[in-house]
Write a protein that holds these residues in place. Sequence first.
Motif, mmCIF file in Angstrom:
data_model
loop_
_atom_site.group_PDB
_atom_site.id
_atom_site.type_symbol
_atom_site.label_atom_id
_atom_site.label_comp_id
_atom_site.label_asym_id
_atom_site.label_seq_id
_atom_site.Cartn_x
_atom_site.Cartn_y
_atom_site.Cartn_z
ATOM 1 N N THR A 172 41.023 32.992 38.236
ATOM 2 C CA THR A 172 41.550 34.230 37.660
ATOM 3 C C THR A 172 42.879 33.965 36.942
ATOM 4 O O THR A 172 43.760 33.295 37.478
ATOM 5 C CB THR A 172 41.766 35.298 38.745
ATOM 6 O OG1 THR A 172 40.542 35.491 39.457
ATOM 7 C CG2 THR A 172 42.222 36.611 38.135
ATOM 8 N N TYR A 174 46.348 35.356 35.444
ATOM 9 C CA TYR A 174 47.307 36.439 35.616
ATOM 10 C C TYR A 174 48.422 36.348 34.579
ATOM 11 O O TYR A 174 48.674 35.290 34.001
ATOM 12 C CB TYR A 174 47.942 36.384 37.013
ATOM 13 C CG TYR A 174 47.003 36.728 38.142
ATOM 14 C CD1 TYR A 174 46.863 38.035 38.574
ATOM 15 C CD2 TYR A 174 46.273 35.735 38.784
ATOM 16 C CE1 TYR A 174 46.005 38.352 39.624
ATOM 17 C CE2 TYR A 174 45.411 36.038 39.830
ATOM 18 C CZ TYR A 174 45.286 37.353 40.248
ATOM 19 O OH TYR A 174 44.435 37.654 41.273
ATOM 20 N N GLY A 198 46.370 44.505 39.671
ATOM 21 C CA GLY A 198 47.499 43.810 40.293
ATOM 22 C C GLY A 198 48.465 44.756 40.976
ATOM 23 O O GLY A 198 48.077 45.798 41.503
ATOM 24 N N LEU A 215 52.599 41.416 38.668
ATOM 25 C CA LEU A 215 51.570 40.394 38.501
ATOM 26 C C LEU A 215 50.272 41.135 38.218
ATOM 27 O O LEU A 215 49.795 41.902 39.059
ATOM 28 C CB LEU A 215 51.433 39.530 39.754
ATOM 29 C CG LEU A 215 50.419 38.392 39.615
ATOM 30 C CD1 LEU A 215 50.999 37.269 38.756
ATOM 31 C CD2 LEU A 215 50.022 37.837 40.979
ATOM 32 N N THR A 217 46.247 40.955 36.151
ATOM 33 C CA THR A 217 45.251 40.079 35.547
ATOM 34 C C THR A 217 45.312 40.192 34.031
ATOM 35 O O THR A 217 45.617 41.252 33.482
ATOM 36 C CB THR A 217 43.829 40.436 36.030
ATOM 37 O OG1 THR A 217 43.514 41.768 35.631
ATOM 38 C CG2 THR A 217 43.713 40.295 37.532
#
Length: 381
Positions: A172, A174, A198, A215, A217
């Motif tokens: 993933t 971020y 997030g 944070l 994605t």
Amino acid sequence: MSESIDVIVIGAGIAGSSCALQLARQGHRTLLLDRQSFPRHKTCGEFMSPETKEMLEYLNIQLQEVKPSTMDHAQIIMPQGGQIEAPLPGPAYGISRHELDRLLHKQAEAAGVEIITKATIVGIQLLEDECYEVQVKQGNEQLSYRTKAVIGAYGTKKPRGMTSPPETRDDTVYVGIKSHYSGLDMPARVELYFCEGGYVGISPIENGYANVAALLTLDTVQGSGKSVTDILQAASETNGRLAARLEAGKPVQGTQVSIAPLHLSNVPEPWSQFPHIGDAMLMIPPLCGDGMSIALRSSILCAEWTNRYLQKDIGFAEWKEGYTKDASEEFTELLRRARRIQKLAFSKTNKYYPALARVFPGLAAYLVKATRLSEMNAARG
């Protein structure tokens, strides 16, 4: 002709500058390199746990001149509006990376560390005699160093030509962003708002400002706008209480920074051709721990083993084996717990967690403690 030096630390953030500081105090000629100039704003939660405070005291870093904020509890706010509150395991502090990095560099220079910024690593080669050849470019100047030890503290952006095994990082992608805000009424707490893709953390720092860090994605960020404030605005649309919170404040000009792509770690990576510390070794979910404490703890472990190697008490193989073993034992279980909690946090049942926390009042405090490093207890030898 290469200049000879004892140790080169690549990356002048918390991990790198604190490691360089320790090695210089132990009598080693130490060079600290970074591709950016300092002090500067960095993408960071700027939350300093009790463990971080303990390690800074161990390094004799005095925070009084900065006057950091204090926090004693955490608040988690779900998209549906439910919340969980938990006491922190001890007093925590809020301090901007701009100020913390400045303090660390001041102490490092006082200890004799040579700091070179705006320097790009062109190449690193491990030679047959177990020394390193490091090629550096600063502006139009080419620099060459021969050194007994190299330490990687360059965060998530590796020097040119270096890669990590794919199994060490999650797939993933971020994006990390950060902005300071003025005008937010900040109690003595760190706030964590879950939103689509997030979370956004808000915590007080020095001078009455609040740090807002997220944070998210990459998928959820795309189409949200190009600026940090646009992305935060878009994220807040999926958590009404976050939207109201940010509406009360004003972004502080010049404090907006972002970093991408970010991949969370599956396992620690303590060593490649040389030891890694901080985010270069381990990128942990911000929800599940304190990156500052990991940076400092890894720098202390690495400085201990590197000092023994430079003093010729141990050989290269023992240096590698010893640090790798200690770092793996220190951080592997922490990361495992953190990833479990990260997965639970984003499950579809998370809307029920505030009710569970009310039924089991010790649960939230346990989860906070489960994602923290243990205390050092005594000064390390």
